[in-house]
Design an enzyme around this catalytic site. Sequence first.
Site, short mmCIF file in Angstrom:
data_model
loop_
_atom_site.label_atom_id
_atom_site.label_comp_id
_atom_site.label_asym_id
_atom_site.label_seq_id
_atom_site.Cartn_x
_atom_site.Cartn_y
_atom_site.Cartn_z
N ARG A 281 79.60 2.53 26.47
CA ARG A 281 80.91 2.35 27.11
C ARG A 281 80.82 1.27 28.20
NH1 ARG A 281 83.24 7.60 29.54
NH2 ARG A 281 83.46 8.14 27.35
N THR B 90 79.29 17.00 29.84
CA THR B 90 78.35 16.21 30.63
C THR B 90 77.50 17.14 31.51
OG1 THR B 90 80.16 16.00 32.22
CG2 THR B 90 79.76 14.12 30.79
N ASP C 16 86.44 18.94 24.38
CA ASP C 16 85.73 18.09 25.33
C ASP C 16 85.67 18.82 26.68
OD1 ASP C 16 84.42 15.85 26.18
OD2 ASP C 16 86.18 14.57 26.30
N LYS D 222 79.67 11.02 22.62
CA LYS D 222 79.79 12.41 22.15
C LYS D 222 81.07 12.58 21.32
CE LYS D 222 79.38 13.92 26.48
NZ LYS D 222 78.86 12.75 27.20
N THR D 223 82.16 12.05 21.84
CA THR D 223 83.44 12.19 21.12
C THR D 223 83.39 11.42 19.80
OG1 THR D 223 84.56 12.33 23.25
CG2 THR D 223 85.94 11.84 21.35
#
Length: 343
Positions: free
Chosen positions: A224, A164, A115, A70-71
Site C-alpha cells: 500500500r 491488525t 475486517d 489481507k483484504t
Amino acid sequence: MTKDSTTGQGNLPENKDALFLDQKLRPERWEDYIGQTHIKQNLEILLRAARERSHPPEHLLFYGPPGLGKTTLAHLVAKEIKAQIKNTSGPAIEKVGDLASILTNLSSGDILFIDEIHRLNKLVEEILYPALESGVLDIIIGKGPSARTIQLELPPFTLIGATTRIALLSAPLRSRFSGGVFRLEFYTENEIVEIIKRSAAILGVPLEGKAGLEIASRSRFTPRTANYFLKRARDLAQVEKRVLDEHAVKETLRLLEIDEIGLSQPDRHLLTILIEKFGGGPAGLSTIAAATSEEQATIEEVYEPYLLKLGLLERTPRGRTATKKAYEHLGFDYPEESQEKLL
Ligand code: ADE
C-alpha cells in the site's frame, strides 16, 4: 471545487476509473498476487481440498500490519472457489441483530469477510461462536421468565476474519478459525519492486532507471505504501513534465518527508521523543502516546511494526526502548551506559 448540477458530487473526471486507482491496482487473479508465498501455498491446498469435497473451506483468519493485503487475499480466496463474498467489519456490526441479519442473508457457500474483527463486541462475538462451530444461530425471543431460545439453521459458509491486532482477539474466537490463522509478513524488496512494476503498467506510467528500487527501498516493505509513493511520484513527473526515474522519486519522497530508510515524520518524532524526553526508554506505551499526541492503537498498529522490524525500537517488559541504531540514524550520541541500565 464547483458542484455538478446533475450529480451534486462536484466535477467528476472524464475517466471515473481515475478515482478508484487503489481498486485498479489490486490483483484480481490468484496468480497476480505477489509474495506471501507460504500462505498462498497453504491456502492453495486448503481450497483445492475443499473444492474436491464440494464443501466450503473452514474459517480463516489473516493478521498483520496494515497494507499487506489481507483484504485482497480474502477476495482472491472467494474468486478461487467462485464464491460470493459479503464484506463487513467489526465496528459495523453493532448489535446482535445486525449479525443475525447478515448471517441469515448468506447463501450456501458464501464467504463472510469481517475486517477489524478484533473490534466485535462481546455479545455479537458470542452469537458468532455457534454459527462458526455448528452452523446455527441461537436467537432469544422474549424477555424474563418467558424468554426462550430458538435455533436457526444457517447455510454452510466460510468466515474470513482480518485484524491488525491478533492480541486483542479473545482466545475462544481465535480458536474458531479452524482452517488456519495466517500472519502476513512484510514483503521483500524484490517483491515490492515486482508489485511496483505491475502497478506502473496498470497506471500506464513508464518507470525509468532505478525508480522501482528507490520506491521499494523506502516503502516499509508494504504494497500500500509502495503504491502510494508510486502515485505521488507519477503526479510529480506529470506536473513537472519529467520522466519518472529515481531522481523524481527522491524529490517526491523529500517533499513527503520520507527519509532514506522509509521513516515518516511521525516515526521520527516518536523515536526523538523517546530519546530526548525519556532517555531512550524504557517508556510505557501510554506515556509515549501522551507525549507524541498519537493514539496508542496507531502507535502499535502503524508505527511500531516497522520500527521493530528495522531494529530501531525494542519492546521490553518495562516498556519501549530506542536502540543504538535509532540514536545513530537520528544523529544522537548513544550513551553507552544506557545498555547497563537495561541489564
Ligand atoms: N498490490 C497490492 N498488493 C499486491 C500483491 N501482494 N501482489 C500484487 N499486487 C499487489
